[in-house]
Design an enzyme around this catalytic site. Structure first.
Site, PDB file in Angstrom:
ATOM      1  N   ASP A 138       0.809  -1.231   0.000  1.00 21.17           N
ATOM      2  CA  ASP A 138       0.000   0.000   0.000  1.00 21.17           C
ATOM      3  C   ASP A 138       0.838   1.276   0.000  1.00 21.17           C
ATOM      4  O   ASP A 138       0.415   2.300   0.529  1.00 21.17           O
ATOM      5  CB  ASP A 138      -0.966   0.036   1.215  1.00 21.17           C
ATOM      6  N   LYS A 171       2.531   2.116  -5.120  1.00 23.83           N
ATOM      7  CA  LYS A 171       3.246   1.589  -6.297  1.00 23.83           C
ATOM      8  C   LYS A 171       2.449   1.801  -7.576  1.00 23.83           C
ATOM      9  O   LYS A 171       3.006   2.089  -8.627  1.00 23.83           O
ATOM     10  CB  LYS A 171       3.509   0.071  -6.133  1.00 23.83           C
ATOM     11  N   GLY A 198      -4.189  -4.182  -4.359  1.00 25.26           N
ATOM     12  CA  GLY A 198      -5.216  -3.255  -4.807  1.00 25.26           C
ATOM     13  C   GLY A 198      -4.537  -1.942  -5.030  1.00 25.26           C
ATOM     14  O   GLY A 198      -3.727  -1.531  -4.215  1.00 25.26           O
ATOM     15  N   HIS A 199      -4.786  -1.323  -6.158  1.00 19.56           N
ATOM     16  CA  HIS A 199      -4.219   0.008  -6.290  1.00 19.56           C
ATOM     17  C   HIS A 199      -5.226   0.976  -6.875  1.00 19.56           C
ATOM     18  O   HIS A 199      -6.086   0.616  -7.653  1.00 19.56           O
ATOM     19  CB  HIS A 199      -2.889   0.019  -7.043  1.00 19.56           C
ATOM     20  N   GLN A 209       2.299  -5.895  -2.930  1.00 15.42           N
ATOM     21  CA  GLN A 209       2.663  -5.995  -1.509  1.00 15.42           C
ATOM     22  C   GLN A 209       4.029  -5.330  -1.244  1.00 15.42           C
ATOM     23  O   GLN A 209       4.403  -4.464  -1.996  1.00 15.42           O
ATOM     24  CB  GLN A 209       2.652  -7.455  -1.019  1.00 15.42           C
TER      25      GLN A 209
END
Ligand code: IMP
Length: 435
Positions: A9, A12, A36-37, A219
């Site tokens: 988180d 990235k 998740g981004h 991650q």
């Protein structure tokens, strides 16, 4: 290569998206839809779980490498949404060798967490661990199997066989019906057919033509299966070395490894977190930083920047540059602490990351206190627009870690990013030119 330097988180996705403009291809190499981004582009927000971050550039080659575990339901949904919103997804390629997340993996993830009770890992419950376990046990089902009904069915039977006992509580669950799983997955195969490819050769060809390929990690180093805070980790290796395995290139193909870190720390799920802030300040950081998971919506634990862990991540990754995100979140704090060593339960001081789980679980941070700044910095677009104390904070980080900071992010928007002097000086000669 873009890797997470903390517990995930770090932002990235935003940085990969930014750099992808100049790249010929973006490839994900590990993890799955536990990641998740969020990308904010022209005021529009996009949330992805599996899709490589360059997908918003029309036709850009975006690869899901062999090291990723793919939930085809999630992937087809993401494709649908992108198409629905008018994005050209023709550049997506999915490795035929990537392993699939099956419905029973999610059930086993849930059951495993329930069984662990208080000792639970706090997984994203997306079936990541059980899917990688099947891969290692050689009973995994791969993307290529979606294209052959007979093989697919046979492999599902073989994969279910050793799980019979663990899956007994789900015996009547329709999601476990062999025929319906097979049909559902064959339908995904038909949907994904045009995207399935030999992605290793695809990446080799790009590299042989001197093109720019971005490897996008998911991650972060402290969640690495081998080097993170085991067992409170994910089931893949988010560090740089895994990019080679998860895509099929050799270590010498990698020119740059950029570690992304926040100006403070967060972690989701259980496990040691020596700089955690439990009280009001922790809550304030959570609110100001919007620290709620993209994937699960869970509140993230927050804490001061941990330079011991960051230096460890820099070494694990052979990091060549550091990108600092969310610096704006620290504005308005009178004093900002940074952790420069740990103190163990018996008073012992640790300058380096302790390898022993028990030590780490009882370690607390030892801090240096730096002066904060009161200005809102979200509109700063160059380093000299930052308050002196913000620059001093970054300098302290850089000197402690021994890796130059090249980019600073002060908000979610694409434009809320600035190159540092080091970034500007070196970027044009580097693999990825400055924007
Ligand atoms: P899993 O990857 O779902 O098995 O979860 C294992 C651990 O990794 C849990 O603590 C999760 O919260 C954490 N984790 C997995 N993916 C991410 C991520 O993208 N960001 C932050 N934490 C993650």
């Amino acid at each position: 290569m873009i890797v997470g330097a903390q517990w995930g988180d770090e932002g990235k996705g935003k940085i990969t998206d930014l750099l992808a403009e100049r790249a010929d291809a973006v490839i994900r190499f590990q993890g799955g839809n536990n990641a998740g981004h969020t990308i904010v582009r022209n005021g529009e927000t996009w949330k992805f779980h599996l899709m490589p971050s360059g997908i918003l550039y029309p036709g850009k080659t975006c690869v899901i490498g062999n090291g990723v575990v793919v939930d085809p339901k999630v992937l087809t949904e993401e494709l649908d949404e992108l198409r629905h919103r008018g994005v050209d997804t023709s550049g997506l390629r999915v490795s035929a060798n990537a392993h699939l997340i099956m419905p029973y993996h999610m059930m086993l993830d849930d059951a495993g967490e329930a069984r662990l009770g208080k000792l639970k890992i706090g997984t994203t419950r997306r079936g990541i661990g059980p899917a990688y376990a099947d891969k290692a046990s050689r009973i995994g089902i791969r993307v290529q199997d979606l294209l052959d009904e007979k093989i697919l069915k046979k492999k599902i039977v073989a994969a279910l066989e050793p799980k019979r006992l663990a899956l007994r509580p789900f015996a009547r669950d329709p999601r476990l019906d062999l025929q319906s799983i097979t049909e559902e997955y064959l339908a995904y195969g038909r949907r994904l057919y045009e995207h399935i490819a030999d992605t290793t050769t695809l990446v080799w060809d790009r590299l042989d033509d001197d093109q720019i390929v971005i490897f996008e990690g998911a991650q972060g180093a402290l969640l690495d299966l081998d080097h993170g805070t085991y067992p409170f980790v994910t089931s893949s290796n988010p560090i740089a070395a895994a990019a080679c395995i998860g895509s099929g290139v050799g270590p010498k193909d990698i020119d740059e490894v950029w570690g992304i870190c926040k100006a403070y720390s967060t972690r989701v799920g259980s496990g040691p977190f020596p700089t955690e802030l439990d009280g009001e300040l922790g809550e304030e950081l959570r609110q100001r930083g919007g620290e709620f998971g993209t994937t699960t919506g869970r509140s993230r634990r927050t804490g001061w920047l941990d330079l011991v862990a960051l230096r460890y991540a820099a070494r694990l990754n052979s990091m060549t540059a550091l990108v600092v995100t969310k610096l704006d979140v620290l504005s308005g704090l009178d004093k900002i602490k940074v952790c420069t060593s740990y103190r163990g339960e018996d008073g012992a001081v640790f300058e380096t990351y302790p390898y022993h789980q028990t030590v780490l679980h009882h370690a607390s941070g030892e801090y240096v206190e730096l002066d904060g700044w009161s200005e809102d910095i979200s509109d700063a677009r160059s380093e000299d627009e930052l308050p002196e104390n913000a620059r001093a904070y970054l300098r302290f980080m850089e000197e402690f870690i021994g890796v130059p900071i090249v980019l600073i992010s002060v908000g979610p928007g694409r434009e809320q990013t600035m190159w540092t002097a080091a970034g500007l000086e070196t970027a044009p000669g580097r693999a990825i030119p400055a924007a």
